[in-house]
Design a protein around this motif. Structure first.
Motif, PDB file in Angstrom:
ATOM      1  N   MET A   1      32.800  58.382  34.608  1.00 54.01           N
ATOM      2  CA  MET A   1      33.852  57.388  34.475  1.00 54.01           C
ATOM      3  C   MET A   1      33.235  55.984  34.544  1.00 54.01           C
ATOM      4  N   SER A   2      33.961  55.037  34.054  1.00 54.98           N
ATOM      5  CA  SER A   2      33.445  53.679  33.946  1.00 54.98           C
ATOM      6  C   SER A   2      33.719  52.875  35.220  1.00 54.98           C
ATOM      7  N   LYS A   3      33.040  51.769  35.306  1.00 53.07           N
ATOM      8  CA  LYS A   3      33.243  50.849  36.418  1.00 53.07           C
ATOM      9  C   LYS A   3      34.695  50.364  36.456  1.00 53.07           C
ATOM     10  N   GLU A   4      35.248  50.041  35.284  1.00 52.95           N
ATOM     11  CA  GLU A   4      36.634  49.573  35.220  1.00 52.95           C
ATOM     12  C   GLU A   4      37.597  50.655  35.702  1.00 52.95           C
ATOM     13  N   PHE A   5      37.320  51.912  35.333  1.00 51.87           N
ATOM     14  CA  PHE A   5      38.166  53.015  35.769  1.00 51.87           C
ATOM     15  C   PHE A   5      38.135  53.128  37.292  1.00 51.87           C
ATOM     16  N   ASP A   6      36.938  53.118  37.864  1.00 57.62           N
ATOM     17  CA  ASP A   6      36.807  53.229  39.322  1.00 57.62           C
ATOM     18  C   ASP A   6      37.500  52.078  40.035  1.00 57.62           C
ATOM     19  N   MET A   7      37.317  50.869  39.530  1.00 51.52           N
ATOM     20  CA  MET A   7      37.959  49.704  40.146  1.00 51.52           C
ATOM     21  C   MET A   7      39.474  49.763  39.966  1.00 51.52           C
ATOM     22  N   GLY A   8      39.917  50.288  38.808  1.00 52.04           N
ATOM     23  CA  GLY A   8      41.344  50.452  38.566  1.00 52.04           C
ATOM     24  C   GLY A   8      41.974  51.419  39.550  1.00 52.04           C
ATOM     25  N   LEU A   9      41.281  52.518  39.837  1.00 50.86           N
ATOM     26  CA  LEU A   9      41.778  53.466  40.833  1.00 50.86           C
ATOM     27  C   LEU A   9      41.857  52.829  42.209  1.00 50.86           C
ATOM     28  N   GLN A  10      40.829  52.070  42.557  1.00 49.57           N
ATOM     29  CA  GLN A  10      40.832  51.382  43.854  1.00 49.57           C
ATOM     30  C   GLN A  10      42.018  50.428  43.944  1.00 49.57           C
ATOM     31  N   ALA A  11      42.277  49.683  42.881  1.00 47.14           N
ATOM     32  CA  ALA A  11      43.407  48.751  42.876  1.00 47.14           C
ATOM     33  C   ALA A  11      44.726  49.514  42.972  1.00 47.14           C
ATOM     34  N   LEU A  12      44.835  50.647  42.278  1.00 46.09           N
ATOM     35  CA  LEU A  12      46.048  51.464  42.351  1.00 46.09           C
ATOM     36  C   LEU A  12      46.287  51.944  43.773  1.00 46.09           C
ATOM     37  N   TYR A  13      45.252  52.485  44.399  1.00 49.50           N
ATOM     38  CA  TYR A  13      45.395  53.005  45.764  1.00 49.50           C
ATOM     39  C   TYR A  13      45.678  51.901  46.770  1.00 49.50           C
ATOM     40  N   ALA A  14      45.229  50.675  46.456  1.00 51.56           N
ATOM     41  CA  ALA A  14      45.483  49.531  47.335  1.00 51.56           C
ATOM     42  C   ALA A  14      46.859  48.918  47.087  1.00 51.56           C
ATOM     43  N   GLY A  15      47.556  49.412  46.052  1.00 54.88           N
ATOM     44  CA  GLY A  15      48.882  48.898  45.748  1.00 54.88           C
ATOM     45  C   GLY A  15      48.894  47.665  44.872  1.00 54.88           C
ATOM     46  N   ASN A  16      47.735  47.296  44.334  1.00 50.84           N
ATOM     47  CA  ASN A  16      47.639  46.132  43.442  1.00 50.84           C
ATOM     48  C   ASN A  16      47.851  46.622  42.009  1.00 50.84           C
ATOM     49  N   LEU A  17      49.124  46.832  41.673  1.00 47.70           N
ATOM     50  CA  LEU A  17      49.457  47.506  40.419  1.00 47.70           C
ATOM     51  C   LEU A  17      49.099  46.708  39.175  1.00 47.70           C
ATOM     52  N   ASP A  18      49.301  45.403  39.211  1.00 51.86           N
ATOM     53  CA  ASP A  18      48.972  44.587  38.034  1.00 51.86           C
ATOM     54  C   ASP A  18      47.470  44.623  37.745  1.00 51.86           C
ATOM     55  N   LYS A  19      46.674  44.534  38.795  1.00 50.59           N
ATOM     56  CA  LYS A  19      45.213  44.594  38.629  1.00 50.59           C
ATOM     57  C   LYS A  19      44.797  45.988  38.157  1.00 50.59           C
ATOM     58  N   ALA A  20      45.431  47.015  38.710  1.00 45.50           N
ATOM     59  CA  ALA A  20      45.123  48.384  38.298  1.00 45.50           C
ATOM     60  C   ALA A  20      45.417  48.572  36.815  1.00 45.50           C
ATOM     61  N   LYS A  21      46.565  48.082  36.373  1.00 46.77           N
ATOM     62  CA  LYS A  21      46.933  48.207  34.955  1.00 46.77           C
ATOM     63  C   LYS A  21      45.907  47.501  34.068  1.00 46.77           C
ATOM     64  N   GLU A  22      45.506  46.320  34.469  1.00 41.15           N
ATOM     65  CA  GLU A  22      44.527  45.552  33.693  1.00 41.15           C
ATOM     66  C   GLU A  22      43.191  46.299  33.599  1.00 41.15           C
ATOM     67  N   LEU A  23      42.717  46.811  34.722  1.00 38.72           N
ATOM     68  CA  LEU A  23      41.422  47.490  34.738  1.00 38.72           C
ATOM     69  C   LEU A  23      41.470  48.834  34.001  1.00 38.72           C
ATOM     70  N   LEU A  24      42.540  49.576  34.178  1.00 36.11           N
ATOM     71  CA  LEU A  24      42.653  50.853  33.485  1.00 36.11           C
ATOM     72  C   LEU A  24      42.806  50.646  31.980  1.00 36.11           C
ATOM     73  N   SER A  25      43.498  49.588  31.592  1.00 36.07           N
ATOM     74  CA  SER A  25      43.606  49.264  30.158  1.00 36.07           C
ATOM     75  C   SER A  25      42.229  48.939  29.585  1.00 36.07           C
ATOM     76  N   LYS A  26      41.414  48.245  30.361  1.00 38.66           N
ATOM     77  CA  LYS A  26      40.056  47.923  29.925  1.00 38.66           C
ATOM     78  C   LYS A  26      39.216  49.194  29.809  1.00 38.66           C
ATOM     79  N   ALA A  27      39.404  50.123  30.754  1.00 36.95           N
ATOM     80  CA  ALA A  27      38.681  51.397  30.696  1.00 36.95           C
ATOM     81  C   ALA A  27      39.073  52.167  29.438  1.00 36.95           C
ATOM     82  N   ILE A  28      40.361  52.136  29.090  1.00 37.63           N
ATOM     83  CA  ILE A  28      40.837  52.812  27.874  1.00 37.63           C
ATOM     84  C   ILE A  28      40.280  52.131  26.629  1.00 37.63           C
ATOM     85  N   GLU A  29      40.244  50.823  26.653  1.00 41.51           N
ATOM     86  CA  GLU A  29      39.679  50.079  25.518  1.00 41.51           C
ATOM     87  C   GLU A  29      38.222  50.472  25.296  1.00 41.51           C
ATOM     88  N   ASN A  30      37.481  50.648  26.388  1.00 40.53           N
ATOM     89  CA  ASN A  30      36.066  51.007  26.294  1.00 40.53           C
ATOM     90  C   ASN A  30      35.858  52.479  25.948  1.00 40.53           C
TER      91      ASN A  30
END
Length: 92
Positions: A1-30
């Motif tokens: 998995m990518s760095k963006e995916f891992d960071m997106g999961l961390q943001a999701l688990y931390a409750g930072n949904l907007d950041k999670a969406k941004e990072l997971l979208s970047k992981a999908i783009e990549n």
């Protein structure tokens, strides 16, 4: 998995949904075939109340990985929520 995916999961688990969406979208783009990134972004959309976007991501997850049972369950759950909230159901 990518760095963006891992960071997106961390943001999701931390409750930072907007950041999670941004990072997971970047992981999908990549990596447009990353089924798990679509699934996790779908969970973010669901938590944000954007059921249509959640459904789209769950459908895409299943399209990429037909054996992804969590996506199938999540998709059915969102469909039930949307059917319950659909006011047309009460106009019969």
């Amino acid at each position: 998995m990518s760095k963006e995916f891992d960071m997106g999961l961390q943001a999701l688990y931390a409750g930072n949904l907007d950041k999670a969406k941004e990072l997971l979208s970047k992981a999908i783009e990549n990596d447009p075939l990353n089924a798990e990134a679509y699934f996790q972004r779908g969970k973010v959309h669901r938590q944000l109340g954007n059921n249509m976007a959640a459904m789209n991501d769950f459908y895409k997850t299943i399209d990429i990985d037909p054996s992804h049972n969590q996506a199938k369950i999540s998709l059915e759950m969102v469909k039930q929520i949307m059917a319950f909230r659909n006011p047309d159901l009460y106009n019969s």
